[in-house]
Motif scaffolding. Structure first.
Motif, PDB file in Angstrom:
ATOM      1  N   ILE A  31      -3.670   3.207   9.543  1.00  0.00           N
ATOM      2  CA  ILE A  31      -3.227   3.981  10.701  1.00  0.00           C
ATOM      3  C   ILE A  31      -1.717   4.114  10.771  1.00  0.00           C
ATOM      4  CG2 ILE A  31      -5.256   3.293  12.018  1.00  0.00           C
ATOM      5  CD1 ILE A  31      -3.456   1.445  13.646  1.00  0.00           C
ATOM      6  N   TYR A  32      -1.010   3.425   9.885  1.00  0.00           N
ATOM      7  CA  TYR A  32       0.443   3.463   9.897  1.00  0.00           C
ATOM      8  C   TYR A  32       0.963   4.541   8.942  1.00  0.00           C
ATOM      9  CZ  TYR A  32       0.752  -0.885  12.518  1.00  0.00           C
ATOM     10  OH  TYR A  32       0.669  -1.832  13.499  1.00  0.00           O
ATOM     11  N   ALA A  33       1.998   5.223   9.387  1.00  0.00           N
ATOM     12  CA  ALA A  33       2.796   6.012   8.460  1.00  0.00           C
ATOM     13  C   ALA A  33       3.661   5.036   7.673  1.00  0.00           C
ATOM     14  CB  ALA A  33       3.674   7.004   9.202  1.00  0.00           C
ATOM     15  N   MET A  34       3.790   5.283   6.386  1.00  0.00           N
ATOM     16  CA  MET A  34       4.548   4.372   5.532  1.00  0.00           C
ATOM     17  C   MET A  34       5.730   5.095   4.921  1.00  0.00           C
ATOM     18  SD  MET A  34       2.872   1.583   5.855  1.00  0.00           S
ATOM     19  CE  MET A  34       3.763   0.629   4.623  1.00  0.00           C
ATOM     20  N   GLY A  35       6.763   4.363   4.650  1.00  0.00           N
ATOM     21  CA  GLY A  35       7.934   4.993   4.078  1.00  0.00           C
ATOM     22  C   GLY A  35       8.724   4.049   3.199  1.00  0.00           C
ATOM     23  N   TRP A  36       9.549   4.653   2.390  1.00  0.00           N
ATOM     24  CA  TRP A  36      10.530   3.924   1.590  1.00  0.00           C
ATOM     25  C   TRP A  36      11.917   4.411   1.990  1.00  0.00           C
ATOM     26  CZ3 TRP A  36       9.476  -0.128  -1.520  1.00  0.00           C
ATOM     27  CH2 TRP A  36       8.165  -0.312  -1.948  1.00  0.00           C
ATOM     28  N   TYR A  37      12.802   3.445   2.180  1.00  0.00           N
ATOM     29  CA  TYR A  37      14.191   3.730   2.492  1.00  0.00           C
ATOM     30  C   TYR A  37      15.051   2.955   1.492  1.00  0.00           C
ATOM     31  CZ  TYR A  37      12.550   5.637   6.928  1.00  0.00           C
ATOM     32  OH  TYR A  37      11.927   6.397   7.884  1.00  0.00           O
ATOM     33  N   ARG A  38      16.303   3.334   1.394  1.00  0.00           N
ATOM     34  CA  ARG A  38      17.199   2.596   0.513  1.00  0.00           C
ATOM     35  C   ARG A  38      18.588   2.492   1.129  1.00  0.00           C
ATOM     36  NH1 ARG A  38      17.681   7.056  -4.411  1.00  0.00           N
ATOM     37  NH2 ARG A  38      19.006   8.577  -3.303  1.00  0.00           N
ATOM     38  N   GLN A  39      19.272   1.456   0.697  1.00  0.00           N
ATOM     39  CA  GLN A  39      20.642   1.247   1.170  1.00  0.00           C
ATOM     40  C   GLN A  39      21.502   0.840  -0.010  1.00  0.00           C
ATOM     41  OE1 GLN A  39      21.076  -1.426   4.505  1.00  0.00           O
ATOM     42  NE2 GLN A  39      23.053  -0.522   5.017  1.00  0.00           N
ATOM     43  N   THR A  50       8.304   9.431   2.724  1.00  0.00           N
ATOM     44  CA  THR A  50       7.336   8.990   3.726  1.00  0.00           C
ATOM     45  C   THR A  50       5.969   9.571   3.406  1.00  0.00           C
ATOM     46  OG1 THR A  50       7.802  10.846   5.201  1.00  0.00           O
ATOM     47  CG2 THR A  50       9.053   8.812   5.571  1.00  0.00           C
ATOM     48  N   ILE A  51       4.945   8.871   3.898  1.00  0.00           N
ATOM     49  CA  ILE A  51       3.574   9.350   3.762  1.00  0.00           C
ATOM     50  C   ILE A  51       2.848   9.012   5.052  1.00  0.00           C
ATOM     51  CG2 ILE A  51       2.837   7.229   2.554  1.00  0.00           C
ATOM     52  CD1 ILE A  51       0.882   9.065   0.969  1.00  0.00           C
ATOM     53  N   THR A  52       2.208  10.005   5.629  1.00  0.00           N
ATOM     54  CA  THR A  52       1.505   9.787   6.887  1.00  0.00           C
ATOM     55  C   THR A  52       0.170   9.105   6.635  1.00  0.00           C
ATOM     56  OG1 THR A  52       0.318  11.890   6.819  1.00  0.00           O
ATOM     57  CG2 THR A  52       2.545  11.909   7.775  1.00  0.00           C
ATOM     58  N   SER A  53      -0.496   8.737   7.721  1.00  0.00           N
ATOM     59  CA  SER A  53      -1.816   8.135   7.589  1.00  0.00           C
ATOM     60  C   SER A  53      -2.799   9.118   6.954  1.00  0.00           C
ATOM     61  CB  SER A  53      -2.331   7.678   8.949  1.00  0.00           C
ATOM     62  OG  SER A  53      -2.365   8.773   9.852  1.00  0.00           O
ATOM     63  N   GLY A  54      -2.536  10.411   7.121  1.00  0.00           N
ATOM     64  CA  GLY A  54      -3.395  11.435   6.535  1.00  0.00           C
ATOM     65  C   GLY A  54      -3.026  11.820   5.119  1.00  0.00           C
ATOM     66  N   GLY A  55      -1.907  11.266   4.617  1.00  0.00           N
ATOM     67  CA  GLY A  55      -1.525  11.512   3.233  1.00  0.00           C
ATOM     68  C   GLY A  55      -0.460  12.571   3.022  1.00  0.00           C
ATOM     69  N   ARG A  71      -0.388   6.053  -1.423  1.00  0.00           N
ATOM     70  CA  ARG A  71      -0.918   4.884  -0.737  1.00  0.00           C
ATOM     71  C   ARG A  71      -2.361   4.665  -1.133  1.00  0.00           C
ATOM     72  NH1 ARG A  71      -0.043   5.978   5.359  1.00  0.00           N
ATOM     73  NH2 ARG A  71      -1.174   4.000   5.587  1.00  0.00           N
ATOM     74  N   ASP A  72      -2.743   3.396  -1.127  1.00  0.00           N
ATOM     75  CA  ASP A  72      -4.117   2.986  -1.385  1.00  0.00           C
ATOM     76  C   ASP A  72      -4.545   2.162  -0.175  1.00  0.00           C
ATOM     77  OD1 ASP A  72      -6.512   1.821  -2.170  1.00  0.00           O
ATOM     78  OD2 ASP A  72      -5.871   1.568  -4.250  1.00  0.00           O
ATOM     79  N   ASN A  73      -5.240   2.804   0.740  1.00  0.00           N
ATOM     80  CA  ASN A  73      -5.609   2.115   1.983  1.00  0.00           C
ATOM     81  C   ASN A  73      -6.582   0.961   1.728  1.00  0.00           C
ATOM     82  OD1 ASN A  73      -3.979   3.792   3.514  1.00  0.00           O
ATOM     83  ND2 ASN A  73      -5.627   5.248   3.954  1.00  0.00           N
ATOM     84  N   ALA A  74      -7.362   1.045   0.684  1.00  0.00           N
ATOM     85  CA  ALA A  74      -8.292  -0.036   0.371  1.00  0.00           C
ATOM     86  C   ALA A  74      -7.551  -1.308  -0.049  1.00  0.00           C
ATOM     87  CB  ALA A  74      -9.251   0.397  -0.727  1.00  0.00           C
ATOM     88  N   LYS A  75      -6.352  -1.131  -0.590  1.00  0.00           N
ATOM     89  CA  LYS A  75      -5.550  -2.270  -1.036  1.00  0.00           C
ATOM     90  C   LYS A  75      -4.392  -2.575  -0.100  1.00  0.00           C
ATOM     91  CE  LYS A  75      -6.547  -1.613  -5.963  1.00  0.00           C
ATOM     92  NZ  LYS A  75      -5.964  -1.400  -7.311  1.00  0.00           N
ATOM     93  N   ASN A  76      -4.299  -1.840   1.020  1.00  0.00           N
ATOM     94  CA  ASN A  76      -3.188  -2.029   1.970  1.00  0.00           C
ATOM     95  C   ASN A  76      -1.836  -1.948   1.264  1.00  0.00           C
ATOM     96  OD1 ASN A  76      -5.122  -2.455   3.907  1.00  0.00           O
ATOM     97  ND2 ASN A  76      -4.742  -4.634   4.132  1.00  0.00           N
TER      98      ASN A  76
END
Length: 119
Positions: A31-39, A50-55, A71-76
């Motif tokens: 249910i979470y949107a996931m993202g990668w950021y860098r500094q 970023t990738i939404t819960s819907g892909g 994302r692989d929701n089965a593997k979190n």
């Protein structure tokens, strides 16, 4: 709470590839949107992908066509495939989990993984 653990960073030559992984602790990961950021040193943290819960995915122009988030929701787990790496991609990369409930936003961050692109 969501705990995030990144892995896959390291040293790579220009033009090379790396894949980052971010494992999340919660089984409601989907249910979470996931993202990668860098500094990068001396710079502010910036969005990488970023990738939404819907892909649905989103990338800034600086990485579009070179980086792919999935994302692989089965593997979190969320991944960042990085190809054609450049020296300017050198940074600490952070995984983010985001969710908004009403007006409340929840953001969780990993500890970061360092990528150095150098010959």
């Amino acid at each position: 709470q969501v705990q995030l653990v990144e892995s896959g960073g390291g040293l790579v030559q220009p033009g090379g590839s790396l894949r980052l992984s971010c494992a999340a602790s919660r089984t409601v990961f989907s249910i979470y949107a996931m993202g990668w950021y860098r500094q990068a040193p001396g710079k502010e943290r910036e969005l990488v992908a970023t990738i939404t819960s819907g892909g649905s995915t989103n990338y800034p122009d600086s990485v579009k066509g070179r980086f792919t988030i999935s994302r692989d929701n089965a593997k979190n787990t969320v991944y960042l495939q990085m190809n054609s790496l450049k020296s300017e991609d050198t940074a600490v990369y952070y995984c983010n989990a985001h969710r908004q409930v009403g007006i409340t936003q929840y953001d969780y961050w990993g500890q970061g993984t360092r990528i150095t692109v150098s010959s």
